[in-house]
Design a protein around this motif. Structure first.
Motif, mmCIF file in Angstrom:
data_model
loop_
_atom_site.group_PDB
_atom_site.id
_atom_site.type_symbol
_atom_site.label_atom_id
_atom_site.label_comp_id
_atom_site.label_asym_id
_atom_site.label_seq_id
_atom_site.Cartn_x
_atom_site.Cartn_y
_atom_site.Cartn_z
ATOM 1 N N VAL A 1 18.780 -67.595 8.789
ATOM 2 C CA VAL A 1 18.965 -66.885 10.458
ATOM 3 C C VAL A 1 20.418 -66.145 10.463
ATOM 4 O O VAL A 1 20.424 -64.694 10.502
ATOM 5 N N ARG A 2 21.244 -66.734 10.164
ATOM 6 C CA ARG A 2 22.677 -66.227 10.228
ATOM 7 C C ARG A 2 23.068 -64.981 9.478
ATOM 8 O O ARG A 2 23.565 -63.991 9.813
ATOM 9 N N TRP B 1 11.567 -70.859 17.610
ATOM 10 C CA TRP B 1 11.037 -70.020 16.668
ATOM 11 C C TRP B 1 11.127 -70.917 15.180
ATOM 12 O O TRP B 1 11.986 -71.749 15.052
ATOM 13 N N GLY B 2 10.242 -70.220 14.335
ATOM 14 C CA GLY B 2 10.509 -70.498 12.876
ATOM 15 C C GLY B 2 11.537 -69.361 12.436
ATOM 16 O O GLY B 2 11.991 -68.629 13.368
ATOM 17 N N VAL B 3 11.921 -69.483 11.109
ATOM 18 C CA VAL B 3 12.897 -68.860 10.537
ATOM 19 C C VAL B 3 12.778 -67.215 10.621
ATOM 20 O O VAL B 3 13.307 -66.413 11.268
ATOM 21 N N ALA B 4 11.481 -66.835 10.064
ATOM 22 C CA ALA B 4 11.352 -65.197 10.013
ATOM 23 C C ALA B 4 11.128 -65.050 11.469
ATOM 24 O O ALA B 4 11.355 -63.725 11.627
ATOM 25 N N GLU B 5 10.253 -65.578 12.227
ATOM 26 C CA GLU B 5 10.155 -65.203 13.703
ATOM 27 C C GLU B 5 11.473 -65.056 14.376
ATOM 28 O O GLU B 5 11.649 -64.000 15.194
ATOM 29 N N ALA B 6 12.525 -65.937 14.181
ATOM 30 C CA ALA B 6 13.883 -65.906 14.811
ATOM 31 C C ALA B 6 14.432 -64.674 14.464
ATOM 32 O O ALA B 6 15.058 -63.840 15.378
ATOM 33 N N ILE C 1 23.029 -65.913 19.385
ATOM 34 C CA ILE C 1 21.633 -66.421 19.436
ATOM 35 C C ILE C 1 21.810 -68.097 19.388
ATOM 36 O O ILE C 1 22.230 -68.313 18.077
ATOM 37 N N GLU C 2 21.221 -68.739 20.233
ATOM 38 C CA GLU C 2 21.414 -70.196 20.219
ATOM 39 C C GLU C 2 20.296 -70.743 20.154
ATOM 40 O O GLU C 2 19.253 -70.368 20.518
ATOM 41 N N GLU C 3 20.156 -71.853 19.169
ATOM 42 C CA GLU C 3 18.954 -72.725 18.753
ATOM 43 C C GLU C 3 17.947 -71.631 18.421
ATOM 44 O O GLU C 3 16.906 -71.697 19.240
ATOM 45 N N PRO C 4 18.009 -70.718 17.463
ATOM 46 C CA PRO C 4 16.899 -69.781 17.139
ATOM 47 C C PRO C 4 15.669 -70.801 16.538
ATOM 48 O O PRO C 4 14.616 -70.272 16.639
ATOM 49 N N THR C 5 16.274 -72.113 15.860
ATOM 50 C CA THR C 5 14.742 -72.782 15.396
ATOM 51 C C THR C 5 15.220 -74.137 15.607
ATOM 52 O O THR C 5 16.011 -74.804 16.501
ATOM 53 N N SER C 6 14.399 -75.344 14.894
ATOM 54 C CA SER C 6 14.605 -76.576 14.962
ATOM 55 C C SER C 6 16.219 -76.891 14.579
ATOM 56 O O SER C 6 16.689 -76.526 13.687
ATOM 57 N N PRO C 7 16.724 -77.824 15.547
ATOM 58 C CA PRO C 7 18.003 -78.323 15.199
ATOM 59 C C PRO C 7 18.302 -78.953 13.806
ATOM 60 O O PRO C 7 19.357 -79.174 13.435
#
Lengths: 455, 455
Positions: free
Chosen positions: B296-297, B261-266, B281-287
């Motif tokens: 996101v957090r 996901w991207g940030v908003a999508e996550a 939620i693990e690895e919601p977006t690019s590492p």
């Protein structure tokens, strides 16, 4: 996803990624020496992309010597992902091609989007664009500049970018740059692109050579010069003083630490050099340290902070911009995933109002990156304010279409392509380890000696 | 820097980095399938470090299939940097060894400190530590735990860390953890290390298998389970509902999006799953997206946000912690530059009070990473609160000392070494492409088919 040849045109597919490990023994004279890279052998993992019609596209990854063979192997690793692909389809949808070589469900573990495998993807994408530009009969900068805003936005993978730049925002800024494109193209062709030169400032040069090259650079019309720093503070004070005395107070002097400092050390060291009015500090710390760059920038203002030649991808550039960490985007044509990702970086820079000042030098970087600076000027930023394009006078003679500098500016290329094609004789002479240039035993001994910069 | 054999002990030097491309055809059953990696063939670029005395050390880099040969070549590329080095000297100063394989003035261009070349450095450093532990007659976790605070601090390169953690701060927190080490060692040996399992949650599994494995995991004593998400929102709601129904309300369920996901999508997607009370939620977006994880957090709290299996180095972990972006550090034993950098990451996590919950699974990752979780418990964090060590029951049978799980916990290894040694029969059987396991034509066809996840 299975890639099948287009049945309607079975003879027009990508057939081979021919790679060469080409190395130049530059460590002999310490050209390119800096605080982190004391003995580089400027090298290229060189790619000739073949198609069944006989058309070719050229790409390369610059490296610093050891590892160049591994980088060439990384490019070769992508061959099964693109061979058999219709070249028409690849050109028509470079975003799909980029995604394919970047997001392969197995290969991406080696990145993702970073390091050798990502630079390999960039070489393949750039080679397809080189072929596209040749076919269009245009230099790459012009091909890109003539795309519509919609076409340009279509090149970009926005997945990880939308929190900083949406498709609509990118469209709006490209549309706002449409008026004046013709005038800017004419001006670019007439005047060339502004440049700065790093030629005077390598750490290995003695004082006379340093001052002589500084004066020559100004006489040649360069708008700025750059010195390497970071090996020894007293030496840096002395060398920067010599350079300032040589060029006077009006010429901007950038300084470049090539990542040798931590955050506090960078702030202290740059502070000591402040009396010589450096224009920017480049790579004060690790290219991965976004928050570190932001802290350094806050502390050393009004000295600018810049980075990018080893910034691994657009996601890192996005954050450097979001964190107000940099005053210029030093993108490199061979570090990221090729034209499509470079367009994304240029759009992000425009969104944040930060100038693009590309990294060049090395092998072929000037030849490649000029296209992106020129595209940025014509179609995106629309201005040369604070836009400097790096120039270093190494190894241009090995390229079929070497860059041309006049009055300290890059002359806009008019020949079709993206600039990466090397001369066959140069490839043969400098192929490692069997080319004639590497048969000299002194060179081999030098090359075999590992060097590293202790923390 | 030239590396010369120690003339006082010429027979005790590193002589060879023997590498193997070992691949397991796991894509057949979609073990390990997730939203970003639909068809992985779990693989190891496997290293046997030879010395002239006959002692050996073992290391590996886990990969996802294609690219494993390139990763093996990356390890081989480091051979000239370490061959001829006294193994006594390498063990006595692993910080110097780490710097040598990480900061080579030419090779670092392919990173720096990231991607294939950095994972290769990690394998070499880990192999030297494996040899050191064998020589000491101790499992690696114990060898590390018995080092003094001063010795541990001496392992770490603080160049890019001091804005978050100084040598003095690291010393202080290690000294603070000294009391109770003996009790914690005894407790670890008696009870084992708490674990969670990802076995039930791969995307490719059907509903019955999902629910059966969830129930089995709880019955087996695991403190937490984890599900893959991110391919389809309605499916995720359904599958997470099934899992929650299977285990009841008291068992924490982590979810893992593998960067899709991207940030908003996550934020939106995780919001939809909130009703099932996911633990993290693990690895919601690019590492690479530190600021994205922080955003996101902030938005999904109190659901925790975690990442790390593809976090390229300690500089990125430093920033994830500085930016309050993560609730657990999911370090991976094969992603970064080996033991020395892993110790640095563990110290940083302790400084910020964030638990280390290592990534495991793949090939050999459980065998390796358990040592770091156990070292963290005994000598650094000193607590198991919120400390979960991942477990996946794949491919352990190929290791000479496979992990042992009892009552949902890792039994502390007592045999000397770091855990990477594979069985000779397994290496022979699964060497790619010539091992018997790969001679089946169906497998070859499957392997040759590229797969990728479109943006």
């Amino acid at each position: 996803m299975t890639v099948s040849p287009d049945p309607s045109d079975p003879h027009n597919v990508i057939t081979e990624l021919e790679v060469h490990d080409v190395r130049f023994p530059t460590s002999r004279h310490r050209d390119g020496s800096d605080a982190m890279n004391p003995f580089p052998d400027y090298s290229a993992a060189y790619l000739v992309l073949h198609t069944s019609s006989g058309e070719k596209g050229y790409g390369l990854v610059f490296t610093s010597g050891r590892g160049n063979g591994l980088q060439a192997a990384a490019i070769k690793e992508l061959e099964p992902l693109v061979c058999g692909t219709s070249i028409d389809a690849a050109i028509a949808d470079t975003a799909e091609l980029s995604a394919r070589v970047t997001n392969d469900g197995q290969l991406r573990w080696l990145g993702p989007q970073k390091g050798a495998i990502h630079m390999a993807a960039g070489a393949v994408v750039n080679a397809v664009w080189d072929l596209a530009a040749r076919r269009a009969g245009k230099p790459l900068w012009q091909l890109l500049s003539e795309l519509s805003p919609e076409q340009l936005v279509g090149l970009v993978d926005f997945r990880y970018l939308r929190d900083a730049l949406t498709e609509d925002e990118a469209l709006a800024l490209l549309r706002a740059a449409e008026p004046g494109k013709a005038e800017r193209t004419a001006r670019l062709l007439a005047e060339g692109h502004p440049a700065y030169t790093t030629t005077p400032g390598w750490l290995g040069y003695d004082d006379d050579k340093l001052q002589r090259l500084c004066k020559e650079a100004v006489a040649d019309g360069f708008g700025m010069i750059k010195l390497k720093v970071g090996a020894d503070p007293a030496e840096d004070v002395r060398r920067l003083g010599l350079a300032r005395a040589a060029v006077g107070s009006d010429v901007p002097i950038g300084i470049d630490a090539n990542q040798v400092w931590g955050v506090a050390e960078a702030i202290e060291w740059v502070g000591r050099l402040g009396e010589f009015d450096p224009y920017w500090i480049e790579e004060p710390t690790s290219p991965d340290d976004i928050l570190g760059h932001a802290a350094v920038r806050k502390a050393v203002s009004p000295i600018k902070v810049v980075t990018g030649e080893q910034c691994q991808n657009v996601i890192m550039f996005k954050q450097l911009l979001q964190a107000d960490a940099i005053d210029a985007v030093q993108l490199d044509a061979c570090r990221v995933g090729g034209v499509n990702e470079l367009v994304a970086i240029i759009l992000l820079a425009a969104k944040f109002g930060v100038p693009v000042c590309p990294h060049a030098g090395g092998v072929g970087l000037c030849e490649l990156v000029q296209h992106f600076a020129m595209f940025d000027y014509v179609a995106v930023a629309g201005s040369w304010d604070d836009h400097y394009l790096e120039y270093v006078d190494h190894l241009h003679e090995h390229f079929v279409e070497p860059v041309v500098i006049e009055n300290g500016r890059y002359v806009a290329p008019r020949v079709p392509g993206g600039g990466a094609e090397m001369k066959l004789d140069s490839i043969a002479e400098f192929t490692y380890p069997d080319g004639p240039a590497w048969r000299d035993e002194t060179l081999e001994a030098l090359h075999a000696e590992p060097s590293f910069s202790a923390p």
